[in-house]
Enzyme design. Structure first.
Site, PDB file in Angstrom:
ATOM      1  N   ASP A  21      -7.150   7.293   7.537  1.00 46.71           N
ATOM      2  CA  ASP A  21      -8.239   7.720   8.408  1.00 46.71           C
ATOM      3  C   ASP A  21      -8.111   7.017   9.753  1.00 46.71           C
ATOM      4  O   ASP A  21      -7.605   5.896   9.846  1.00 46.71           O
ATOM      5  CB  ASP A  21      -9.596   7.388   7.782  1.00 46.71           C
ATOM      6  CG  ASP A  21      -9.947   8.314   6.621  1.00 46.71           C
ATOM      7  OD1 ASP A  21      -9.257   9.333   6.459  1.00 46.71           O
ATOM      8  OD2 ASP A  21     -10.899   7.995   5.887  1.00 46.71           O
ATOM      9  N   ARG A  22      -8.630   7.642  10.783  1.00 47.88           N
ATOM     10  CA  ARG A  22      -8.469   7.112  12.135  1.00 47.88           C
ATOM     11  C   ARG A  22      -8.990   5.672  12.257  1.00 47.88           C
ATOM     12  O   ARG A  22      -8.383   4.848  12.943  1.00 47.88           O
ATOM     13  CB  ARG A  22      -9.205   8.036  13.116  1.00 47.88           C
ATOM     14  CG  ARG A  22      -8.998   7.678  14.579  1.00 47.88           C
ATOM     15  CD  ARG A  22      -9.621   8.730  15.485  1.00 47.88           C
ATOM     16  NE  ARG A  22     -11.039   8.870  15.255  1.00 47.88           N
ATOM     17  CZ  ARG A  22     -11.970   8.089  15.806  1.00 47.88           C
ATOM     18  NH1 ARG A  22     -11.608   7.088  16.606  1.00 47.88           N
ATOM     19  NH2 ARG A  22     -13.246   8.284  15.570  1.00 47.88           N
TER      20      ARG A  22
END
Length: 390
Positions: free
Chosen positions: A164-165
């Site tokens: 995930d970012r």
């Protein structure tokens, strides 16, 4: 294949120049992308057909006002089948629409992407929090793939897995399609084992804790829930998910926890930790009750708040002052039609965003293992080998 703005239905983007080192501007510890011109291309969906070109973009691409789209049509920045049209032109299904824009990408934290291993057909890196892995949404050059191409000439790269970012840590890329296929087969055969560390709320219990709860992701809300049997024998909704946890240490307020996801569902570790009452300590999405924004608890501010844990050390240079890269005097071309200029970041971006206290430390396969240094929010008491011990 890169995606356009959220909800835009972009199925293809015209190529532009590849990312280069000079494309990036560093300000106040953040990495910005110098704005550039870019052409988005889409084909008219059936539900779009019958609308005027201006109504279509006003309804579907809400990031800009209607007046902008009227002007963009008149100036030829919005075209249909490569032809200029008038603002009340009615689009038809399958027609090609192109939108020539001055593109501003959101900034990310300005840490370096450290190359850990650079082998013949594999490269591993330590991903900073806040940087997407590959082009998506508003991000194209401000991605791990884009930065590695610009700063190290590494292209093409095939992501073996994704983070995930807002999650940091180990990323593995194959350099060839054949090596990527080999990894894919190992993933499908459940031969890969993953390890993360997290900083969670409270005193995490001793001993191995196994959470076996289905994960149901709500795309509209951007969050998952953990679902278990209701006691009446009815199968819970969502996808089957299992995570193993082991406490490494605690200071009575927070705990450092080793996380071993057996499956790979959206936000699995985060929602499972929430499910057992120990959410990640700066996770706004899954914290309950009163809590301050992540910008007040983020990785920059809390570097001095650590726990005494016996874990491998991270690179001491990783916490160097990012301000040394700041170049406040950098200039870029202002587009008089652009709704983001003269700012570097797009309108509405929260520049105080920080990364989660969740970090990927190790991936292991049948005959290989790759590791990543530990983040600075984990204390670096000493090195105890490759195995974590509570």
């Amino acid at each position: 294949m890169a995606a356009g703005p959220a909800g835009a239905g972009i199925v293809w983007q015209t190529p532009s120049n590849p990312p280069e080192r000079q494309d990036y501007i560093f300000r106040n510890g953040r990495r910005y992308v110098r704005p550039y011109y870019f052409e988005f291309i889409s084909h008219v969906k059936n539900r779009w057909a019958g609308k005027t070109i201006v109504d279509l973009f006003t309804d579907e691409f809400k990031g800009r006002p209607r007046e902008y789209y009227v002007h963009a049509v008149k100036c030829g920045r919005l075209k249909v089948d490569e032809q200029m049209v008038h603002s009340d032109y009615i689009v038809q299904s399958s027609q090609k629409i192109s939108h020539f824009v001055h593109r501003h990408e959101p900034p990310v934290l300005g840490g370096d992407i450290t190359i850990l291993q650079n082998e013949v057909d594999v490269v591993t890196v330590c991903k900073p929090a806040s940087v997407p892995v590959h082009p998506c949404g508003q991000y194209r050059k401000n991605t791990v793939v884009g930065i590695l191409q610009a700063e190290h000439g590494l292209a093409p790269l095939f992501p073996v897995h994704r983070l995930d970012r807002l999650v940091s840590g180990l990323l593995i890329f194959a350099k060839t399609a054949d090596r990527a296929e080999c990894f894919r087969q190992q993933i499908e055969a459940s031969l890969l084992h993953k390890e993360y560390v997290a900083k969670v709320v409270g005193v995490f219990p001793e001993g191995e804790q196994i959470v076996d709860a289905n994960v149901l992701f709500n795309a509209k809300e951007g969050r998952s829930t953990a679902e278990v049997c209701d006691g009446h024998g009815k199968a819970p909704p969502g996808k089957q998910a299992c995570t193993k946890f082991q406490r490494i240490c605690t200071d009575g307020t927070h705990s450092i926890v080793l996380c071993k996801p057996v499956t790979g569902r959206t936000h699995q570790i985060r929602v499972h930790l929430k499910h057992i009452g120990h959410p990640i300590a700066n996770d706004e999405v899954y914290l309950s009750g009163n809590f301050s924004p992540r910008s007040l608890k983020g990785t920059r501010i809390n570097r001095g708040t650590t726990l005494a844990c016996s874990v491998p050390s991270s690179d001491p240079e990783s916490s160097a002052d990012l301000g040394s890269k700041d170049t406040e005097a950098e200039e870029f071309s202002i587009d008089p039609m652009c709704t983001n200029c003269p700012n570097l970041a797009p309108v509405g971006y929260d520049a105080d965003e920080e990364g989660l206290w969740l970090h990927c430390v190790r991936y292991t396969g049948p005959d290989w293992s790759y590791e990543c240094p530990y983040p600075d929010w984990v204390a670096l008491a000493n090195v105890s080998g490759k195995k974590l011990k509570p």
